[in-house]
Structures are given as structure tokens and as C-alpha cells.
Design a protein around this motif. Structure first.
Motif, PDB file in Angstrom:
ATOM      1  N   SER A  37     -15.959  31.256 -13.336  1.00  0.00           N
ATOM      2  CA  SER A  37     -16.457  30.888 -12.130  1.00  0.00           C
ATOM      3  C   SER A  37     -17.654  29.791 -12.439  1.00  0.00           C
ATOM      4  O   SER A  37     -18.464  29.905 -13.043  1.00  0.00           O
ATOM      5  CB  SER A  37     -16.945  32.097 -11.150  1.00  0.00           C
ATOM      6  OG  SER A  37     -15.854  32.921 -10.927  1.00  0.00           O
ATOM      7  N   TYR A  39     -20.508  27.279 -10.534  1.00  0.00           N
ATOM      8  CA  TYR A  39     -21.317  27.285  -9.347  1.00  0.00           C
ATOM      9  C   TYR A  39     -22.234  25.970  -9.456  1.00  0.00           C
ATOM     10  O   TYR A  39     -22.835  25.500 -10.550  1.00  0.00           O
ATOM     11  CB  TYR A  39     -22.397  28.501  -9.578  1.00  0.00           C
ATOM     12  CG  TYR A  39     -21.588  29.914  -9.221  1.00  0.00           C
ATOM     13  CD1 TYR A  39     -21.337  30.631  -8.284  1.00  0.00           C
ATOM     14  CD2 TYR A  39     -21.101  30.590 -10.334  1.00  0.00           C
ATOM     15  CE1 TYR A  39     -20.804  31.691  -8.013  1.00  0.00           C
ATOM     16  CE2 TYR A  39     -20.418  31.709 -10.358  1.00  0.00           C
ATOM     17  CZ  TYR A  39     -20.458  32.196  -9.155  1.00  0.00           C
ATOM     18  OH  TYR A  39     -19.448  33.486  -9.117  1.00  0.00           O
ATOM     19  N   PRO A  46     -18.538  30.166  -5.586  1.00  0.00           N
ATOM     20  CA  PRO A  46     -17.921  29.178  -6.692  1.00  0.00           C
ATOM     21  C   PRO A  46     -17.510  28.018  -6.087  1.00  0.00           C
ATOM     22  O   PRO A  46     -16.708  28.235  -5.190  1.00  0.00           O
ATOM     23  CB  PRO A  46     -17.278  30.092  -7.681  1.00  0.00           C
ATOM     24  CG  PRO A  46     -16.523  31.211  -6.610  1.00  0.00           C
ATOM     25  CD  PRO A  46     -17.913  31.510  -5.804  1.00  0.00           C
ATOM     26  N   CYS A  48     -15.060  26.595  -8.427  1.00  0.00           N
ATOM     27  CA  CYS A  48     -13.974  26.870  -8.970  1.00  0.00           C
ATOM     28  C   CYS A  48     -14.005  28.344  -9.481  1.00  0.00           C
ATOM     29  O   CYS A  48     -14.942  28.696 -10.068  1.00  0.00           O
ATOM     30  CB  CYS A  48     -13.557  25.844  -9.890  1.00  0.00           C
ATOM     31  SG  CYS A  48     -14.450  25.822 -11.250  1.00  0.00           S
ATOM     32  N   THR A  49     -12.931  28.862  -9.476  1.00  0.00           N
ATOM     33  CA  THR A  49     -12.884  30.096 -10.061  1.00  0.00           C
ATOM     34  C   THR A  49     -11.283  30.670 -10.606  1.00  0.00           C
ATOM     35  O   THR A  49     -10.417  30.189  -9.649  1.00  0.00           O
ATOM     36  CB  THR A  49     -13.220  31.261  -9.325  1.00  0.00           C
ATOM     37  OG1 THR A  49     -13.396  32.585  -9.951  1.00  0.00           O
ATOM     38  CG2 THR A  49     -12.807  31.320  -8.166  1.00  0.00           C
ATOM     39  N   TYR A  51     -10.694  33.923 -10.955  1.00  0.00           N
ATOM     40  CA  TYR A  51     -10.900  35.363 -10.939  1.00  0.00           C
ATOM     41  C   TYR A  51      -9.746  35.993 -10.069  1.00  0.00           C
ATOM     42  O   TYR A  51      -9.572  37.160 -10.060  1.00  0.00           O
ATOM     43  CB  TYR A  51     -12.165  35.932 -10.597  1.00  0.00           C
ATOM     44  CG  TYR A  51     -12.944  36.258 -11.742  1.00  0.00           C
ATOM     45  CD1 TYR A  51     -13.148  37.376 -12.116  1.00  0.00           C
ATOM     46  CD2 TYR A  51     -13.750  35.196 -12.548  1.00  0.00           C
ATOM     47  CE1 TYR A  51     -14.005  37.434 -13.522  1.00  0.00           C
ATOM     48  CE2 TYR A  51     -14.560  35.311 -13.664  1.00  0.00           C
ATOM     49  CZ  TYR A  51     -14.721  36.552 -13.874  1.00  0.00           C
ATOM     50  OH  TYR A  51     -15.511  36.757 -14.870  1.00  0.00           O
TER      51      TYR A  51
END
Length: 297
Positions: A37, A39, A46, A48-49, A51
Motif C-alpha cells: 500500500s 501513502y 492509500p 495505491c494498494t 491488498y
């Protein structure tokens, strides 16, 4: 970033270990499966991630992972390790940023977890060679490349990416057709082929391609006619195709090799149940046909 380990020497890549890993460090040019992730400063959400992905795909360092700081950071990590990184713009998105998500000249923080990795550098280099160049490769290196591709396939299989796994297994098998110079070399090649053929047979069953599963299983039996896994795969494939006599033959042969194997014994019970249902349906259909003929006459 204060108090974090300086990995780059200029403060551009800093690391805080959140959970230790095990084994060796991620090697250069490896293919890695990571959860991450990213930040911005003063942001809890986030930008972008991955997860939300159950099974992150393997990404190759230097190719699929293009963030310089992330690549530097991953080379300091082990399997199972989780870490937090801070990247200055030089090691992240540069002076221009990546609008609209990343403003110009922005320092970012990434939380990263290494799930798994494969040292695929030698394998990737091998498949970039011409067929003629591959043929001159020492056998031990060819066997190592085939094993790497098989492990790659195993990773994809375990993530239920059966088509991807099948492609990797076929690629591994494609380089094992060379002529041996001794009986010892033939034995090594056969041992490698056998593992790949068994994996191909199982994967084809998962893909619901029983005819292909049977073909790969029978090729495995050409190498080792008493291999219980190959006999079992062939029995499963025949049962799937309702070839009950052939299924029974393969499964009984497998049972002779491993009489206390629960999977084989359970498959024989399943075969008996399927055959019983099949015979009852056949009997019912014959009775209906007989009744129809009697009515019409």
C-alpha cells in the motif's frame, strides 16, 4: 523518516522492519509476490494498494516493479517479512509526480509484505536464448531451469491459476527432450519429466480436460509404470469420462502399489457409486423402452 534505516546512503530510501522474515534475502531479478500500500504524507488512505487481491501476481524485479526505491527495499527483505519504507521523489515519482494521484516532488511511504519469491533470473535468461544456444547448455543447468519453471507453475496452481500453471509446466517439459549421453543423464531427465507430467495431468483435471489429463498420465506411466500418482490421475480422468472399466483398472493398479492410500480407496468407492447409478439408469431406460414397445404393439 527519522530513526529509519538508510538503505540508499543519501536518505532517499529508508526502512522500518515491521515483522521479520525467514530464509534468504530476495535475490536480484527475482519474481516476487508482494502485498503493498502506498501513502502520501498526512494521508490515511492509500493512493495505491493490492491488498484487495486475494492472490497477488508474481512481479519481476527490474521489469514489472518500476519504482526504484521499492526495488532497493525489496532486495533487503526475506519471505514473510513486512516493512515500512519512505521514498524521496528521486526514488519514487520524481519531480513531475504522477498526476492526478501523486503531486510533483512528493515523498511517499509504502508498507510492503513479501509473500513469496522465485529466483527466476537463470530461467528467464535461458528462455531468451535461441534453440541452438539452449541445446549447448549443460544438462544440470537445464534441469535447474525446468525445476524453476515447475516451481513457478506450482505457485500459480496453489493460487488456483490453473491455466497459468499449465503454461509453466509445458514450458518446463519443452526443454527436457534433449538426448542423454549416459544412462545416468537419462535417469535425471526422466525424473524431471515425471514430476512435470504428473503436475500437468493434475492441472488438466482441475481445468476439466480429462482426455488431456489421461494423456499426460499415460506418458508418466511410460517412465514409471508403477507410479501410484500417475495411475491415480489416469483413473480419475477415466472416471470423469465415464470410462468405468478403464478407471477401475487404473485405480486397482494404484491400490496395489499403495494399498493404504485413502485418496485411491475413496476414488474406488466413488467409482462403485457412479457405476451403480449408471447401471440403475440404464435399467430404468430399458424398462421404459420395453414398456413403450409393448404399448405400441
Amino acid at each position: 523518516a527519522r530513526g529509519l534505516q538508510d538503505l540508499s546512503g543519501d536518505g532517499g530510501v529508508r526502512k522500518q522492519e515491521l515483522r521479520p522474515g525467514t530464509g534468504h534475502l530476495v535475490p536480484p531479478n527475482a519474481s516476487v509476490a508482494v502485498k503493498y500500500s502506498g501513502y502520501l504524507e498526512d494521508s490515511d488512505q492509500p493512493f495505491c494498494t493490492n491488498y484487495n487481491f486475494k492472490f497477488p501476481q508474481l512481479m519481476k524485479l527490474g521489469k514489472d516493479i518500476t519504482l526504484w526505491g521499492l526495488e532497493i527495499g525489496l532486495l533487503t527483505m526475506k519471505k514473510g517479512e513486512a516493512a515500512r519504507f519512505v521514498f524521496t521523489p528521486k526514488y519514487a515519482y520524481g519531480q513531475r509526480g504522477c498526476l492526478p494521484l501523486i503531486p510533483p516532488n512528493t515523498t511517499v511511504m509504502f508498507e510492503v509484505e513479501v509473500l513469496d519469491y522465485l529466483d527466476s533470473a537463470e530461467s528467464d535468461a535461458f528462455f531468451e536464448l535461441t534453440a541452438e544456444q539452449q541445446s549447448t547448455f549443460p544438462l544440470q543447468k537445464v534441469l535447474k531451469v525446468a525445476d524453476t519453471e515447475r516451481q513457478f507453475g506450482n505457485y500459480l496452481y496453489n493460487k488456483r491459476n490453473f491455466e497459468g500453471a499449465k503454461d509453466k509446466y509445458k514450458r518446463a517439459f519443452s526443454i527436457l527432450g534433449r538426448s542423454p549421453s549416459s544412462e545416468e543423464e537419462q535417469a535425471q531427465i526422466n525424473a524431471s519429466k515425471l514430476l512435470v507430467l504428473l503436475n500437468l495431468s493434475l492441472t488438466c483435471l482441475k481445468l476439466k480436460h480429462p482426455a488431456q489429463a489421461l494423456a499426460y498420465g499415460e506418458r508418466a506411466l511410460e517412465i514409471d509404470q508403477r507410479n501410484a500418482k500417475a495411475l491415480f490421475r489416469c483413473g480419475q480422468a477415466c472416471l470423469y469420462m465415464t470410462q468405468y472399466e478403464k478407471a477401475r483398472d487404473f485405480l486397482l493398479r494404484a491400490q496395489c502399489v499403495e494399498p493404504f492410500n485413502h485418496s485411491i480407496n475413496d476414488e474406488l468407492k466413488k467409482l462403485a457409486s457412479c457405476y451403480k447409478d449408471y447401471m440403475e439408469k440404464e435399467k430404468e431406460m430399458c424398462c421404459r423402452m420395453f414398456a413403450s414397445l409393448k404399448t405400441s404393439s
